[in-house]
Design an enzyme around this catalytic site. Structure first.
Site, short mmCIF file in Angstrom:
data_model
loop_
_atom_site.label_atom_id
_atom_site.label_comp_id
_atom_site.label_asym_id
_atom_site.label_seq_id
_atom_site.Cartn_x
_atom_site.Cartn_y
_atom_site.Cartn_z
N ALA A 35 0.84 -1.20 0.00
CA ALA A 35 0.00 0.00 0.00
C ALA A 35 0.87 1.25 0.00
O ALA A 35 1.91 1.27 0.65
CB ALA A 35 -0.90 0.01 1.23
N ASP A 36 0.46 2.29 -0.74
CA ASP A 36 1.15 3.57 -0.58
C ASP A 36 0.30 4.43 0.36
O ASP A 36 -0.76 3.99 0.83
CB ASP A 36 1.46 4.23 -1.93
CG ASP A 36 0.24 4.84 -2.62
OD1 ASP A 36 -0.83 4.93 -1.99
OD2 ASP A 36 0.37 5.23 -3.79
N SER A 37 0.77 5.64 0.65
CA SER A 37 0.08 6.45 1.67
C SER A 37 -1.38 6.73 1.33
O SER A 37 -2.23 6.78 2.20
CB SER A 37 0.85 7.76 1.89
OG SER A 37 1.14 8.36 0.64
N ASP A 39 -3.30 4.71 -0.52
CA ASP A 39 -4.05 3.45 -0.36
C ASP A 39 -4.52 3.33 1.09
O ASP A 39 -5.63 2.87 1.35
CB ASP A 39 -3.17 2.24 -0.69
CG ASP A 39 -2.86 2.13 -2.17
OD1 ASP A 39 -3.76 2.40 -2.97
OD2 ASP A 39 -1.72 1.78 -2.50
#
Ligand code: COA
Lengths: 79, 330
Positions: A35-37, A39
Site C-alpha cells: 500500500a502507498d500512503s 491506499d
C-alpha cells in the site's frame, strides 16, 4: 453477518487487490501488502463506510498492520 | 419567471505554451516522477510566465467561447468570472475581462468558489437567464495557480498548473437539451484544510494577522482534503442524478474536477463508470482549480466525446470546502 475479522480482511483484499492468503495479522499494509500512503487513506475510508464510524487521523496513523486494524475495529464495534 | 432549460452553447479554453514536467520538478524540489505519477497521475502542467495575467488568460478563453457560440462580445449580457488568483483584488477580474472583450452592455462580477467556482458561476448565470435579467451569459474560469503556490513546498507545488476555460450560456432550443440538475454545497468549518495565507495588508483582521505565515501561498492538509474530496464528489454524483431522475448507467461521460487521478478513479468507481467513460487530462495540466472542468469539456467536445444528446455529469470540490455537481444533456 460475518464476524468483524473477516469483514476487515475482505475490505483489505478488495481495496489493496492482494491475495487473501497474504492478509495475515502480522502483515503491514505498507511493507507487506504494497500500500502507498493514499491506499491507506482509502482503506480507512472503506473501514469507516463498512462500520459506519469515524476514524480520527491519529488513530488511522497507528493502524500499521492487519492485526492493528482488526483490534481497533473490534474495540470500536464493541463500544 | 419563464421555465425551460439553459444550455452551454459553446466552450473555449486557453493554456500557456510552457510545459513543466515532473523531471523539471525533480530539479526544483526533493521529489520524483514516480512519486508524483503514482500519487496524483500528473505528468506535466502548463505555466504562464510573469508577463501573462489572469485577466489576459480569461480574456482569451472567453473570446474563444463567444466566437464558438457564433456571437460577438457585444451580445454578452453578463460576464461571471471564477478565479482564485486575481491579478488585483479590486476591481473584479470580470470587469477587466469585460474591458478587454469590449462587451460594453454586460454586467461583470466574480464568484469565489475555489475549484467549484465555475459550476457556481454557471448556476448563477442560469439563474440570471431564467429570471429574465440576461439572455447571454459568459462564464469564465481563469487560474494562474503558479502565482500562488509555494515553489519550495513539494507537497503542493507538484499538483497545480495554469489554465483558463469558458462557456456561453443561453436558453436551450428545446428537446430536453440543457442543464438538467445542479447541486452546490459548502462547509466553512473545513476552511483550514485548504486556504491561501493572507498577505500583509491593512484589511487583514486581527486574528488572521496573528498568523505566523503571511506569504500569500496555498496551504493544504493533503490527506484530509483527499478524503473530503472523494466523499463530496460521490455525494454530488448522487444528488444530481436523483434530482434529474437519471440512473448511473445512462451517463455518457463523467467530467470531474481534475485534481488527482486517485480521486477521479474513486469517484468513477462509486458512479459505476469504467474509466473509458471519464474524461481525464490531469496528466497533462495538473490541477488548474476552477478551470479544469471547462477545459476538459472543451477538449472532450473537440475529441468527439461529447455530442448533441450526450448526457454529461460534472462534479467538483475545492477550498471552502466547496463542492458541486451538474448534469447536462448536451
Ligand atoms: C497531496 C497528496 C498527493 C499527498 O499524498 P499523501 O499520501 O496524502 O501524502 P502525505 O502528505 O501523507 O505524504 C507522504 C509522504 O510523502 C512526502 N511527499 C509529499 N509530497 C511529495 C512529493 N512531491 N514528492 C515526494 N514526496 C512527497 C511527504 O513528505 C511524506 O513523507 P514522510 O512520510 O516522510 O513524512 C494527496 O494528499 C492529495 O492528493 N490530496 C488531495 C489534494 C487536492 O486534490 N487538493 C486540491 C483540492 S482542489
Amino acid at each position: 453477518m460475518a464476524d468483524i475479522e473477516s469483514r476487515v480482511r475482505d475490505i483489505i483484499v478488495t481495496e489493496l487487490g492482494v491475495e487473501p492468503s497474504k492478509v495475515t495479522p502480522e502483515a503491514s499494509f505498507v511493507e507487506d501488502l504494497g500500500a502507498d500512503s493514499l491506499d491507506t487513506v482509502e482503506l480507512v475510508m472503506a473501514f469507516e463506510e463498512e462500520f459506519g464510524i469515524e476514524i480520527p487521523d491519529e488513530d488511522a496513523e497507528k493502524m500499521e498492520t492487519v492485526g492493528d486494524a482488526i483490534k481497533y475495529l473490534t474495540e470500536k464495534e464493541g463500544a | 419567471m419563464r421555465g425551460g432549460l439553459i444550455e452551454l452553447a459553446s466552450t473555449g479554453m486557453w493554456v500557456p505554451e510552457k510545459v513543466l514536467t515532473n523531471a523539471d520538478l525533480e530539479r526544483m524540489v526533493d521529489t520524483t516522477d514516480e512519486w508524483i505519477t503514482e500519487r496524483t497521475g500528473i505528468k506535466e502542467r502548463r505555466i504562464a510566465g510573469d508577463d501573462m495575467t489572469a485577466v489576459e488568460m480569461g480574456y482569451r478563453a472567453g473570446k474563444a467561447a463567444v466566437a464558438d457560440a457564433g456571437l460577438e462580445p457585444a451580445d454578452v449580457d453578463a460576464i461571471i468570472v471564477s478565479t482564485a488568483t486575481p491579478d488585483r483584488l479590486l476591481p473584479a477580474t470580470a470587469c477587466d475581462i469585460q474591458a478587454r472583450l469590449e462587451a460594453r452592455d454586460a454586467v461583470a462580477f466574480d464568484v469565489w468558489g475555489a475549484c467549484s467556482g465555475w459550476l457556481y458561476a454557471i448556476n448563477i448565470g442560469s439563474g440570471l437567464i431564467l429570471s429574465e435579467q440576461a439572455e447571454t451569459v459568459l462564464c469564465v474560469a481563469t487560474e494562474k495557480m503558479s502565482a500562488i503556490v509555494d515553489w519550495t513546498d513539494r507537497a503542493t507545488c507538484v499538483l497545480f498548473g495554469d489554465a483558463a476555460g469558458a462557456t456561453v450560456l443561453r436558453r436551450s432550443g428545446g428537446n430536453g437539451h440543457g442543464i438538467l440538475s445542479t447541486y452546490m454545497r459548502s462547509d466553512g468549518t473545513l476552511a483550514e484544510l485548504l486556504y491561501r495565507s493572507p498577505l500583509d495588508s491593512g484589511s487583514v483582521p486581527v486574528d488572521v494577522a496573528e498568523l505566523a505565515v503571511r506569504d500569500g501561498y496555498l496551504r493544504m492538509a493533503g490527506r484530509e482534503v483527499f478524503k473530503n474530496a472523494v466523499r463530496s464528489m460521490c455525494e454530488a454524483v448522487d444528488a444530481v442524478l436523483e434530482k434529474a431522475g437519471v440512473t448511473k448507467d445512462e451517463i455518457d461521460l463523467l467530467v470531474p474536477h481534475q485534481a488527482n487521478i486517485r480521486i477521479i478513479e474513486a469517484t468513477a468507481r462509486y458512479a459505476g463508470l469504467s474509466m473509458d467513460r471519464v474524461w481525464v487530462n490531469v496528466d497533462r495540466y495538473g490541477n488548474t482549480s476552477s478551470a479544469t472542468i471547462p477545459v476538459a469539456l472543451h477538449e472532450a467536445r473537440e475529441a468527439g466525446r461529447i455530442e448533441e444528446g450526450s448526457l454529461v455529469l460534472m462534479v467538483t470540490f475545492g477550498a471552502g470546502l466547496t463542492w458541486a455537481g451538474m448534469l447536462i444533456r448536451w
